[in-house]
Write an enzyme that holds these catalytic residues in place. Structure first.
Site, short mmCIF file in Angstrom:
data_model
loop_
_atom_site.label_atom_id
_atom_site.label_comp_id
_atom_site.label_asym_id
_atom_site.label_seq_id
_atom_site.Cartn_x
_atom_site.Cartn_y
_atom_site.Cartn_z
N TRP B 138 -28.12 12.78 17.29
CA TRP B 138 -29.53 13.13 17.47
C TRP B 138 -30.37 11.91 17.13
O TRP B 138 -30.17 11.27 16.08
CB TRP B 138 -29.87 14.28 16.52
CG TRP B 138 -31.27 14.78 16.61
CD1 TRP B 138 -31.98 15.10 17.73
CD2 TRP B 138 -32.16 15.04 15.51
NE1 TRP B 138 -33.23 15.54 17.39
CE2 TRP B 138 -33.37 15.53 16.03
CE3 TRP B 138 -32.03 14.93 14.11
CZ2 TRP B 138 -34.45 15.89 15.23
CZ3 TRP B 138 -33.10 15.30 13.32
CH2 TRP B 138 -34.31 15.77 13.89
N ASP B 220 -25.17 18.53 9.11
CA ASP B 220 -26.40 18.91 9.81
C ASP B 220 -26.04 20.18 10.60
O ASP B 220 -25.20 20.13 11.49
CB ASP B 220 -26.85 17.79 10.76
CG ASP B 220 -28.16 18.11 11.45
OD1 ASP B 220 -28.69 17.22 12.15
OD2 ASP B 220 -28.67 19.24 11.31
N LYS B 256 -33.69 27.14 16.11
CA LYS B 256 -33.04 27.65 17.31
C LYS B 256 -32.53 29.07 17.16
O LYS B 256 -32.77 29.92 17.99
CB LYS B 256 -31.87 26.75 17.72
CG LYS B 256 -32.29 25.47 18.40
CD LYS B 256 -32.67 24.40 17.41
CE LYS B 256 -32.90 23.07 18.08
NZ LYS B 256 -33.50 22.11 17.13
#
Lengths: 417, 411
Positions: B138, B220, B256
């Protein structure tokens, strides 16, 4: 046997040592520590005059009606939850800047400000500090008034700046050390950053008068200092949002391209929703665009983009005419209650026969009052009367109500006579 | 002369620029496969029904106010979040050695964790500790650790472009060669941007090396539940590492899996060796939070907390809403692969269904990506990453055809 024991210890240490053995216990937060102690106290007369959150006359948290109305309006719109832009909700940042600078501001007309939504006042100060640390070519020193909000120092320090101070509070008068401030400011090296509390100075409640602000603006200009305004109490100080923003607007009119932090925690009671703004007044719109791009680069690796809820509420209030009027009324109401409590406290102290001059209780402005109590007196008032305040003698007037102001006057008198 | 005359114009953040360009495009068949947010089959954002329900409850509850949360956040939120990551029966939680720091999204959790590590890990204020992030990763990982003060951020081998899968050999090699005490940022599941995760056997090997070489584990976790549809399955790696005795951090995001993107709901779960260590760690976390945002925002944490802590709401969230999202993504993966195969598009397309989560690394090269955007008005990241959520039953044929055209006309 000793040898065997110590090597056994070493062996165990090697097997089960943690990464974190060297992490020291952080000191408790001085302000929150007050609330913790208050909670543990069983005295029915106890008073929490520590943290600066507004309370109504029953001592309860106050959710503004304009906030509840705005929430209902928002709920009915069935909005989505998509990411905000990095700089925040556009309608909010526009209204936020207008509130501070005034609708007729030339800065707004020429689009030479960049205003980003931030995580309340703290987030705004931190973004500002980070921005200055990265882009300000002048000295690394930030000059704070003495005293200032306790969190200013670690914020700027963590951002890589260094802290210095200019005289501000005069303990002998419980008022503004105007002469000392001017003297100190006149010696600040050029291009240094000077932080000013726009109104309702925290923790003292002592604000410069307009004529004094004019002289400060003058000397700051002579010294070519970069002005960082912290405005956490607009509307809350005098009850009038324009009056409270006067210093900010005056400086801008005088040609200072300031940076400004705003908070809506107190004046809209949106504490936990974390609503704030950070503004850089630039030379022109082109510079504002460059500055904006760099602010985004700073913000993205901290929290990507800001939270929607509070900004949406604030924006709705500011841009819906009857909600805005209602808000102005309610802010006025909060400020007035504080002013009334100040008057009653001063009167109560007189009534108790105090020989001291308590004029500063009335003269000081905003949520906080620097009582002038010395540390030993603070310790006594906490221990013997269960009146909780910070060690510096600062009380949050918001914690005072018509029901307990009498007791407070008694207690203060008792430890100061 | 302005103090800011020398401030250079910074480049826009790529993923947001992509969406901005998409918005300006007037082509009737345009498709946005860029930013990572869920879309319905009508290509609309989706506020989860359970979220709507809980928000109504919150607005109608007059006993709730807007007071400050504690510095570390809403306690019920923090404990429920850590439980979601580590499991209901977590021994570490029972041992009182797990704590949480409510943060602003996954980004905020990463940043607080990074700031803590820079101050207190591997010495005091040791900015030289190497931080390893996957190649690719990311795009914000780098900046998070750099701005937290780390001077040495390095890639570890991850994506094998040739075989379109995990470069496990390279990954292990980097683990073996990394200086002791290096920090490794691991994607708990649904790797962003490749969608390629290690298998359970591979995770075991990774853990073995990391333990032996004293490397720090920083997970993460932005897609728990969203990736496979199963919270437990998506947290398998985290739980395995915890069971192996690692002290570790997990940056959790509820953007999300709760669709709460703009309320910034995240949690940094800290697994310490014992509760005494945990206490000291959390006290220092407070200091970091205090100068960053003082205390976190209330709304999102309330929504997640209410949902996770109430069995009926939890069931609605998990069994209905999360499942809906995960299933739609799986369906789109399946259909895209089938269509590409049916078109006879050169190359193998198994990776589309083998990869997991929101994203797929298509394997399209930059020139092909440019073709997709400019000629086909299908917007995707320069890396070839597509967001499966941007696919719908209405546009999937067009997208498949566009990929086919890109692969066959551009080399």
């Amino acid at each position: 046997i000793c040898l065997q024991f110590s090597s056994l210890l070493l062996f165990c240490f090697g097997l089960c040592s943690s990464w974190w053995g060297g992490v020291q216990m952080g000191p408790p937060d001085p302000i929150l520590g007050v609330t913790e102690a208050f909670k543990r106290d069983t005295n029915p007369k106890k008073m929490n005059l520590g943290v600066g959150a507004y309370r109504d006359d029953q001592g309860k948290p106050f959710v503004l009606s304009c906030v509840r109305k705005a929430e209902a309006l928002i709920a009915s719109k069935q909005l989505d939850k998509e990411y905000l832009p990095i700089g925040g909700l556009g309608e909010f940042t526009k209204a936020c800047a207008q509130l501070a600078l005034g609708n007729d501001s030339e800065v707004l007309k020429s689009s030479r400000n960049i205003t980003v939504q931030t995580i309340s006042g703290t987030g705004s100060l931190r973004i500002g500090a980070n921005f200055l640390s990265r882009f300000h070519g002048g000295p690394r020193d930030v000059y704070l008034p003495k005293p200032s909000w306790g969190n200013h120092t670690p914020i700027f320090r963590d951002a890589g700046m260094q802290l210095k101070a200019y005289r501000y509070y005069d303990p002998s008068t419980c008022g503004f050390d105007f002469k000392g401030a001017l003297e100190d400011i006149s010696k600040i090296p050029e291009q240094s950053v000077i932080l000013l509390h726009a109104c309702a100075h925290n923790p003292t409640g002592v604000d410069p008068r307009p004529e004094q602000w004019k002289e400060i603006a003058d000397i700051v200009k002579k010294r070519n200092l970069l002005v960082f305004f912290d405005m956490a109490y607009q509307g809350f100080a005098s009850g009038d949002i324009d009056r409270d923003a006067w210093a900010v607007r005056y400086f801008i009119e005088q040609g200072h391209n300031i940076v400004l932090s705003q908070s809506f925690a107190k004046n809209m009671g949106l504490y936990g929703e974390r609503v704030g703004g950070f503004t850089v007044v630039c030379k022109d719109a082109e510079e504002a665009k460059r500055v904006e791009s760099q602010l985004k680069i700073l913000i993205r690796p901290i929290y990507s983009n800001p939270p929607m809820n509070g900004a949406r509420i604030a924006s709705t209030i500011l841009s819906t005419p009857d909600l805005r009027s209602l808000w102005l009324e309610e802010v006025h109401g909060m400020a007035n209650r504080i002013i009334k409590m100040r008057e009653q406290l001063a009167a109560g102290l007189k009534k108790n026969g105090s020989s001291h001059n308590w004029q500063h209780v009335i003269d000081q402005i905003g949520m906080f009052c620097f009582t002038g109590l010395k540390p030993e007196q603070v310790e006594r008032i906490i221990k013997e009367y269960s009146v909780y305040m910070t060690k510096d003698g600062r009380i949050s007037m918001a914690g005072v109500s018509s029901g307990n102001v009498g007791y407070l006057a008694e207690a203060i008198h008792a430890v100061t006579k | 002369m302005s103090v800011f005359s020398d401030v250079p114009q910074a480049p826009p953040v790529a993923v947001f620029k992509l969406t901005a360009d998409f918005r300006e495009d007037s082509h009737p068949q345009k498709v946005n496969l860029g930013v990572g947010a869920y879309r319905t089959d009508d290509c609309q954002p989706w506020v989860l029904p359970v979220v709507k329900k809980v928000e109504r409850l919150i607005v109608e509850d007059e006993s709730l106010n807007h007071e400050y949360l504690p510095i570390l956040g809403l306690p019920e939120f923090r404990s429920a979040s850590s439980k979601v990551a580590l499991g209901d029966d977590s021994a570490a939680i029972k041992d009182n050695r797990v704590g949480g720091v409510q943060a602003l999204g996954g980004t905020g959790a990463l940043r607080i964790g990074a700031e803590f590590l820079r101050r207190w890990y591997n010495g005091v204020n040791n900015t030289a500790t190497p931080v390893y992030v996957s190649a690719p990763t990311w795009e914000n990982h780098n900046a998070v650790f750099a701005d937290a003060g780390f001077k040495d951020i390095r890639p570890y081998h991850y994506w094998d472009a040739a075989k379109r899968g995990l470069d496990f050999t390279g990954f292990q090699d980097d683990l073996e060669k990394a200086p002791e005490h290096s920090i490794f940022v691991l994607h708990a599941c649904a790797h962003n941007p490749t969608g390629t995760d290690p298998t359970q056997e591979e995770w075991k090997k990774i853990a073995e090396i990391m333990k032996r070489r004293n490397l720090f584990v920083f997970f993460d976790s932005a897609y728990q539940g969203f990736a496979s549809g199963s919270l437990d399955k998506d947290a398998w790696a985290i739980r395995f590492f915890v069971s192996e005795g690692f002290e570790l951090f997990v940056a959790q995001s509820f953007s999300k899996n709760f669709g709460l993107y703009n309320e910034r709901v995240g949690n940094l779960t800290v697994v310490a060796q014992d509760s005494e260590n945990l206490t000291r760690i959390l006290s220092q976390m407070e200091k970091i939070v205090r100068t960053t945002w003082s205390n976190p925002p209330s709304q999102g944490a309330r929504i997640v907390s209410k949902t996770l802590n109430c069995p009926e709401l939890f069931a609605e969230w998990y069994a209905a809403n999360v499942k809906t999202m995960a299933d739609r993504v799986l369906l789109m993966r399946d259909q895209l692969k089938s269509k590409l195969q049916a078109l006879g598009t050169p190359g193998t397309w198994d990776h589309i269904t083998q990869q997991i989560g929101m994203f797929s690394f298509t394997g399209l090269n930059p020139k092909q990506v440019e073709f997709m955007i400019k000629e086909k008005h299908v917007y995707l990241m320069a890396s070839g990453r597509i967001n499966m959520c941007g696919l719908t039953s209405k546009n999937i044929d067009y997208v498949a055809q566009s990929i086919h055209d890109a692969v066959t006309t551009i080399q």
